[in-house]
Design an enzyme around this catalytic site. Structure first.
Site, PDB file in Angstrom:
ATOM      1  N   GLU A 117       0.853  -1.197   0.000  1.00 57.59           N
ATOM      2  CA  GLU A 117       0.000   0.000   0.000  1.00 57.59           C
ATOM      3  C   GLU A 117       0.888   1.245   0.000  1.00 57.59           C
ATOM      4  O   GLU A 117       1.751   1.381   0.858  1.00 57.59           O
ATOM      5  CB  GLU A 117      -0.930   0.007   1.219  1.00 57.59           C
ATOM      6  CG  GLU A 117      -1.791   1.261   1.348  1.00 57.59           C
ATOM      7  CD  GLU A 117      -2.634   1.557   0.110  1.00 57.59           C
ATOM      8  OE1 GLU A 117      -3.494   0.751  -0.244  1.00 57.59           O
ATOM      9  OE2 GLU A 117      -2.409   2.620  -0.518  1.00 57.59           O
ATOM     10  N   GLY A 134      -7.566   2.008   1.549  1.00 66.54           N
ATOM     11  CA  GLY A 134      -7.922   2.380   0.178  1.00 66.54           C
ATOM     12  C   GLY A 134      -8.904   3.539   0.075  1.00 66.54           C
ATOM     13  O   GLY A 134      -9.104   4.299   1.027  1.00 66.54           O
ATOM     14  N   LYS A 177     -19.943   8.836   4.766  1.00 63.54           N
ATOM     15  CA  LYS A 177     -20.994   8.459   5.730  1.00 63.54           C
ATOM     16  C   LYS A 177     -20.951   9.344   6.970  1.00 63.54           C
ATOM     17  O   LYS A 177     -21.987   9.663   7.554  1.00 63.54           O
ATOM     18  CB  LYS A 177     -20.883   6.986   6.133  1.00 63.54           C
ATOM     19  CG  LYS A 177     -21.879   6.090   5.448  1.00 63.54           C
ATOM     20  CD  LYS A 177     -21.548   5.708   4.043  1.00 63.54           C
ATOM     21  CE  LYS A 177     -21.950   6.598   2.926  1.00 63.54           C
ATOM     22  NZ  LYS A 177     -21.472   6.174   1.615  1.00 63.54           N
ATOM     23  N   GLY A 231       3.381  -0.674  -5.654  1.00 65.99           N
ATOM     24  CA  GLY A 231       3.919  -1.926  -6.180  1.00 65.99           C
ATOM     25  C   GLY A 231       3.821  -2.044  -7.692  1.00 65.99           C
ATOM     26  O   GLY A 231       2.952  -1.430  -8.318  1.00 65.99           O
ATOM     27  N   GLY A 236     -25.782   9.839 -10.149  1.00 65.27           N
ATOM     28  CA  GLY A 236     -25.518   8.474  -9.678  1.00 65.27           C
ATOM     29  C   GLY A 236     -25.357   8.500  -8.163  1.00 65.27           C
ATOM     30  O   GLY A 236     -25.737   9.460  -7.491  1.00 65.27           O
ATOM     31  N   ILE A 238     -22.672   8.713  -6.107  1.00 62.58           N
ATOM     32  CA  ILE A 238     -21.808   9.728  -5.498  1.00 62.58           C
ATOM     33  C   ILE A 238     -22.469  11.106  -5.570  1.00 62.58           C
ATOM     34  O   ILE A 238     -22.515  11.838  -4.583  1.00 62.58           O
ATOM     35  CB  ILE A 238     -20.428   9.754  -6.203  1.00 62.58           C
ATOM     36  CG1 ILE A 238     -19.681   8.447  -5.900  1.00 62.58           C
ATOM     37  CG2 ILE A 238     -19.608  10.963  -5.770  1.00 62.58           C
ATOM     38  CD1 ILE A 238     -18.301   8.336  -6.515  1.00 62.58           C
ATOM     39  N   GLU A 253     -28.000  15.632 -15.175  1.00 62.26           N
ATOM     40  CA  GLU A 253     -27.921  14.205 -15.502  1.00 62.26           C
ATOM     41  C   GLU A 253     -28.195  13.981 -16.988  1.00 62.26           C
ATOM     42  O   GLU A 253     -29.153  14.518 -17.530  1.00 62.26           O
ATOM     43  CB  GLU A 253     -28.914  13.407 -14.628  1.00 62.26           C
ATOM     44  CG  GLU A 253     -29.176  11.971 -15.051  1.00 62.26           C
ATOM     45  CD  GLU A 253     -27.924  11.084 -15.128  1.00 62.26           C
ATOM     46  OE1 GLU A 253     -27.100  11.109 -14.203  1.00 62.26           O
ATOM     47  OE2 GLU A 253     -27.789  10.365 -16.148  1.00 62.26           O
ATOM     48  N   ALA A 294     -19.287  13.612 -10.907  1.00 64.01           N
ATOM     49  CA  ALA A 294     -19.615  12.265 -10.393  1.00 64.01           C
ATOM     50  C   ALA A 294     -20.199  11.451 -11.525  1.00 64.01           C
ATOM     51  O   ALA A 294     -21.357  11.039 -11.509  1.00 64.01           O
ATOM     52  CB  ALA A 294     -20.594  12.375  -9.231  1.00 64.01           C
ATOM     53  N   HIS A 336     -42.319  -6.275  16.799  1.00 67.44           N
ATOM     54  CA  HIS A 336     -43.087  -5.043  16.690  1.00 67.44           C
ATOM     55  C   HIS A 336     -42.699  -4.114  17.826  1.00 67.44           C
ATOM     56  O   HIS A 336     -42.555  -4.578  18.962  1.00 67.44           O
ATOM     57  CB  HIS A 336     -44.589  -5.363  16.787  1.00 67.44           C
ATOM     58  CG  HIS A 336     -45.432  -4.131  16.786  1.00 67.44           C
ATOM     59  ND1 HIS A 336     -45.659  -3.395  15.644  1.00 67.44           N
ATOM     60  CD2 HIS A 336     -46.079  -3.497  17.796  1.00 67.44           C
ATOM     61  CE1 HIS A 336     -46.430  -2.359  15.954  1.00 67.44           C
ATOM     62  NE2 HIS A 336     -46.695  -2.401  17.250  1.00 67.44           N
TER      63      HIS A 336
HETATM   64  P1  NAI Z   1     -22.562   6.310 -11.449  1.00 70.47           P
HETATM   65  O1  NAI Z   1     -22.170   5.429 -12.569  1.00 70.47           O
HETATM   66  O2  NAI Z   1     -23.351   5.775 -10.295  1.00 70.47           O
HETATM   67  O3  NAI Z   1     -23.378   7.562 -12.025  1.00 70.47           O
HETATM   68  C1  NAI Z   1     -22.829   8.450 -12.993  1.00 70.47           C
HETATM   69  C2  NAI Z   1     -23.954   9.260 -13.618  1.00 70.47           C
HETATM   70  O4  NAI Z   1     -23.380  10.284 -14.428  1.00 70.47           O
HETATM   71  C3  NAI Z   1     -24.867   8.452 -14.513  1.00 70.47           C
HETATM   72  O5  NAI Z   1     -26.200   8.655 -14.111  1.00 70.47           O
HETATM   73  C4  NAI Z   1     -24.578   8.997 -15.897  1.00 70.47           C
HETATM   74  O6  NAI Z   1     -25.701   8.939 -16.757  1.00 70.47           O
HETATM   75  C5  NAI Z   1     -24.161  10.428 -15.599  1.00 70.47           C
HETATM   76  N1  NAI Z   1     -23.360  11.100 -16.645  1.00 70.47           N
HETATM   77  C6  NAI Z   1     -22.318  10.564 -17.339  1.00 70.47           C
HETATM   78  N2  NAI Z   1     -21.831  11.462 -18.222  1.00 70.47           N
HETATM   79  C7  NAI Z   1     -22.558  12.601 -18.094  1.00 70.47           C
HETATM   80  C8  NAI Z   1     -22.547  13.901 -18.723  1.00 70.47           C
HETATM   81  N3  NAI Z   1     -21.656  14.221 -19.686  1.00 70.47           N
HETATM   82  N4  NAI Z   1     -23.448  14.828 -18.333  1.00 70.47           N
HETATM   83  C9  NAI Z   1     -24.356  14.528 -17.377  1.00 70.47           C
HETATM   84  N5  NAI Z   1     -24.407  13.335 -16.747  1.00 70.47           N
HETATM   85  C10 NAI Z   1     -23.528  12.381 -17.088  1.00 70.47           C
HETATM   86  O7  NAI Z   1     -21.182   6.958 -10.950  1.00 70.47           O
HETATM   87  P2  NAI Z   1     -20.725   7.646  -9.586  1.00 70.47           P
HETATM   88  O8  NAI Z   1     -21.877   8.209  -8.835  1.00 70.47           O
HETATM   89  O9  NAI Z   1     -19.621   8.554  -9.987  1.00 70.47           O
HETATM   90  O10 NAI Z   1     -20.174   6.435  -8.739  1.00 70.47           O
HETATM   91  C11 NAI Z   1     -19.025   5.719  -9.192  1.00 70.47           C
HETATM   92  C12 NAI Z   1     -18.992   4.318  -8.635  1.00 70.47           C
HETATM   93  O11 NAI Z   1     -18.776   4.330  -7.239  1.00 70.47           O
HETATM   94  C13 NAI Z   1     -20.285   3.568  -8.897  1.00 70.47           C
HETATM   95  O12 NAI Z   1     -19.968   2.310  -9.414  1.00 70.47           O
HETATM   96  C14 NAI Z   1     -20.919   3.446  -7.544  1.00 70.47           C
HETATM   97  O13 NAI Z   1     -21.635   2.252  -7.410  1.00 70.47           O
HETATM   98  C15 NAI Z   1     -19.722   3.505  -6.590  1.00 70.47           C
HETATM   99  N6  NAI Z   1     -20.131   4.100  -5.326  1.00 70.47           N
HETATM  100  C16 NAI Z   1     -20.992   3.405  -4.520  1.00 70.47           C
HETATM  101  C17 NAI Z   1     -21.450   3.959  -3.353  1.00 70.47           C
HETATM  102  C18 NAI Z   1     -22.423   3.188  -2.533  1.00 70.47           C
HETATM  103  O14 NAI Z   1     -22.543   1.993  -2.727  1.00 70.47           O
HETATM  104  N7  NAI Z   1     -23.151   3.826  -1.620  1.00 70.47           N
HETATM  105  C19 NAI Z   1     -21.038   5.281  -2.908  1.00 70.47           C
HETATM  106  C20 NAI Z   1     -20.176   5.929  -3.842  1.00 70.47           C
HETATM  107  C21 NAI Z   1     -19.739   5.329  -4.990  1.00 70.47           C
END
Ligand code: NAI
Length: 462
Positions: free
Chosen positions: A33, A40, A51, A115, A178, A180, A199, A266, A441
């Protein structure tokens, strides 16, 4: 002779869990690491810090919106941003130190540095070359940006910069609805920022159950987030303290601008494998930059494995953890397995959103015969008492066999409730199995049972 049975590269949830399991299985284990702390992205700049900020900002929201109604009088607290960041950093430190303790306890060597793999069986860290019978790559992912959008981590930020802002911005534009974008957008909205989410698609959180998507977006709008849907961001132009975001509406190609103090990008993440030397080794990669692995997580190069965000599948910490444990078992000559059909997804907004298995949309695509059992938290006494009655539980079951095929929850503690359904699915349970299980309950879990009852003769409280 190799000095290690296994060297894992990367100490995120995939890597550190894998290392611990390898050690528990009697393998001489090291983990590489380069960050100053273990854990990470998830522990340092992802799941855990976000969170903490979600929790703190939710407390503020409760104080501002629900305290008076419960007879708790007085002014809502004001935000001391520096102190909130210190609370977040302390949360990170407790967790990363916890992993360090677990490494010591399990006699795992932490090889400090970045690494690379000069050849199969060797890992180079700094000037030292270590030998290992097996190498497991768990190097995770990094944010992927857009053409025309330059990240400076001050004004135009990824999730990493968004966890370290100098102050709460007045105006924030989030690119991408999405996970994030919505989690961090919620944080800053609750802390007082005016948040607009742009979006590309017509629905938020792609891939999620369409009914949940609609309810979720409506709820977030009610909380003050603004959405611009069907809009493709073209570019950002930033000065030291402001940015302009240009986007095109897909319906008529018209171009528009938005000003912001901070822009959060994001738009997804991509596998991070830079500097490992995979090309020279001939490790097969997908066109999207994911390391290709077989059923045992081994690449085409014998003795080199890969797990987590740098391979195919959902980029989720818990998916990486499961792969970490399973790959460790494979390396130890056992039969590690991951059930990719039962991996829950959770969005930690308020209300939380959680899902597992099939959606109505995927079932329709497959031409499956299914039924829907749905129950609103409005019929749940505990949720009503806690001002948390927005949302529902929806269970999808096979129409003929009653076997549970998927579940979607938007509501209080959805991220915890979903696991009852995950366990049921692992055991091939029917909706009736859940419905016939006594639920205490008053709990939120009763809503899960009611949704299961709704797959049969009907729920009691609706
Ligand atoms: P995401 O893939 O969840 O969402 C990205 C969004 O950006 C999509 O809705 C897409 O349509 C939109 N987008 C793409 N290009 C665009 C543009 N040019 N203009 C406007 N919108 C656009 O990605 P996100 O939120 O960045 O997350 C990344 C990864 O991290 C995901 O795989 C997610 O599952 C993971 N993650 C999971 C968490 C959790 O489980 N609570 C928390 C944070 C991240």
């Amino acid at each position: 002779m190799a000095n290690y049975d296994v060297i894992i590269i990367g100490s995120g949830p995939g890597g550190y869990v894998c290392a611990i399991r390898c050690a528990q299985l009697g393998l001489k284990t090291a983990c590489v690491e380069g960050r100053e702390t273990l854990g990470g992205t998830c522990l340092n700049v992802g799941c855990i810090p976000s969170k903490a900020l979600l929790h703190a900002s939710h407390m503020l929201h409760e104080a501002e919106h629900n305290f008076a109604a419960m007879g708790l009088k007085g002014k809502a607290p004001s935000v001391d941003w520096k102190a909130m960041l210190a609370y977040k950093d302390d949360t990170i430190a407790q967790n990363t130190k916890g992993i360090e303790f677990l490494f010591k306890k399990n006699k795992i060597d932490w090889l400090k540095g970045w690494g690379s793999i000069p050849e199969a069986g060797k890992v180079k860290v700094g000037d030292e070359v270590h030998t290992a019978k097996n190498i497991i790559i768990a190097t995770g992912s990094e944010p992927s940006s857009l053409p025309g959008v330059e990240i400076d981590e001050k004004v135009v930020v990824t999730s990493t910069g968004a966890l370290e802002l100098g102050k709460v911005p007045k105006k924030m534009v989030v690119i991408g609805a999405g996970v994030i974008g919505l989690e961090l957008g919620s944080v800053y909205s609750r802390l007082g920022a005016d948040v607009t989410v742009i979006e590309y698609l017509d629905a938020i959180t792609p891939g999620m159950d369409a009914e949940v998507q609609k309810t979720f977006q409506r709820t977030l709008k009610k909380q003050g987030l603004t959405f611009i849907m069907g809009a493709a961001v073209q570019k950002t132009e930033a000065t030291k303290s402001k940015a302009k975001v240009t986007y095109k509406l897909r319906k008529d190609d018209s171009e528009h601008d938005l000003d912001a103090d901070v822009v959060l990008v994001a738009t997804g993440r991509k596998p991070y494998t830079d500097g490992l030397g995979l090309e020279a080794l001939g490790v097969e990669m997908s066109p999207r930059g994911q390391i290709q692995v077989g059923k045992d997580w081994q690449t085409n190069v014998k003795g080199i494995y890969a797990i987590g965000d740098c391979i195919d599948g959902p980029m989720l910490a818990h998916k990486a953890e499961d792969e970490g444990m399973a790959a460790a078992e494979q390396v130890a000559g056992k039969h590690g397995h991951v059930n990719y059909g039962v991996i829950p997804g959770v969005i930690y907004t308020h209300p939380e959103v959680a899902n597992v298995g099939e959606t109505e949309e995927t079932l329709k695509e497959q031409g499956r015969n299914y039924k829907v059992g749905k129950f609103s938290f409005m019929g749940n006494g505990r949720a009503k008492a806690n001002f948390a009655a927005d949302g529902f539980v929806k269970i999808l079951a096979d129409k003929d066999t009653d076997r549970i095929l998927g579940a979607h929850i938007i509501g209080p503690a959805a991220g915890d409730l979903i696991h009852e359904i995950c366990v049921a699915m692992e055991f091939g349970a029917s909706a009736e199995d859940l419905a016939l299980t006594c639920h205490a309950h008053p709990t939120y879990s009763e809503a899960v049972r009611e949704a299961a009852l709704a797959c049969g003769d009907g729920p009691i409280h609706s």
